[in-house]
Design an enzyme around this catalytic site. Structure first.
Site, short mmCIF file in Angstrom:
data_model
loop_
_atom_site.label_atom_id
_atom_site.label_comp_id
_atom_site.label_asym_id
_atom_site.label_seq_id
_atom_site.Cartn_x
_atom_site.Cartn_y
_atom_site.Cartn_z
N THR A 59 40.73 38.76 44.81
CA THR A 59 40.00 37.49 44.87
C THR A 59 39.47 37.09 43.50
O THR A 59 39.54 35.91 43.13
CB THR A 59 38.85 37.58 45.89
OG1 THR A 59 39.38 38.01 47.15
CG2 THR A 59 38.17 36.24 46.07
N CYS A 60 38.96 38.05 42.75
CA CYS A 60 38.45 37.74 41.41
C CYS A 60 39.57 37.25 40.50
O CYS A 60 39.42 36.26 39.78
CB CYS A 60 37.77 38.98 40.81
SG CYS A 60 36.40 39.60 41.79
N ALA A 61 40.70 37.94 40.55
CA ALA A 61 41.85 37.54 39.74
C ALA A 61 42.33 36.14 40.14
O ALA A 61 42.65 35.31 39.27
CB ALA A 61 42.98 38.56 39.90
#
Length: 168
Positions: A59-61
């Site tokens: 999700t962060c990527a």
């Protein structure tokens, strides 16, 4: 303190995001070359603070990729991707992905950003990392939009952040 969830399990942050309409708290973060930079260094630019736990999660990527594509193309706007990852990990990810339109910043050194913006997890399995949030700051240093993502594995509302930039 905000309560968010990680796959349905409650975890808590050290505080709350700054309020819309208020001056954004000044911060000092670390660039990929290990030098420091502060909010004042971006004076006059609109900012999107994309705050997240770790660049090495899906999700962060995805949020870094999405903001690299969308918000980075807006005039007079800089996207700051902020985590407590080491700058080396941030640089590795962006180099491997060909991401050049965002500025990666780390809160690993003095952890000031997490305290000032209320985003440090104080319990749970992610304790010590930053929560997922979006803060939009105008060129005068005022907060124009915030989003505390309630479920940490969910992506932010990209359109709401972009709308905050274009509706100034």
């Amino acid at each position: 303190m905000a309560t968010v969830t990680l796959k349905g399990n409650a975890i808590h942050t050290s505080g709350d995001l700054p309020s819309v309409g208020n001056e954004a708290p000044n911060f000092k973060l670390v660039l990929n070359d290990l030098s420091s930079i502060s909010l004042g260094d971006f004076k006059g630019s609109n900012l999107v603070l994309n705050v997240f736990p770790s660049i090495d999660t899906d999700t962060c990527a995805a949020s870094v990729r999405k903001f690299n594509e969308q918000a980075a193309s807006l005039e007079n706007t800089k996207v700051l991707c902020i985590s407590r990852d080491l700058p080396f990990a941030q640089a590795r990810f962006c180099g491997a992905e060909g991401i050049k339109n965002v500025i990666n910043l780390s809160d690993f050194r003095d952890r000031e950003f997490g305290r000032l913006y209320g985003q440090a997890f104080i319990d749970g399995p992610l304790e010590g990392l930053l929560a997922r949030a979006i803060v939009v700051i105008d060129g005068d240093g005022n907060v124009t939009h915030t989003e505390q993502i309630s479920e940490i594995v969910d992506e932010p509302n990209y359109q709401a952040a972009l709308d905050a930039l274009t509706n100034e």
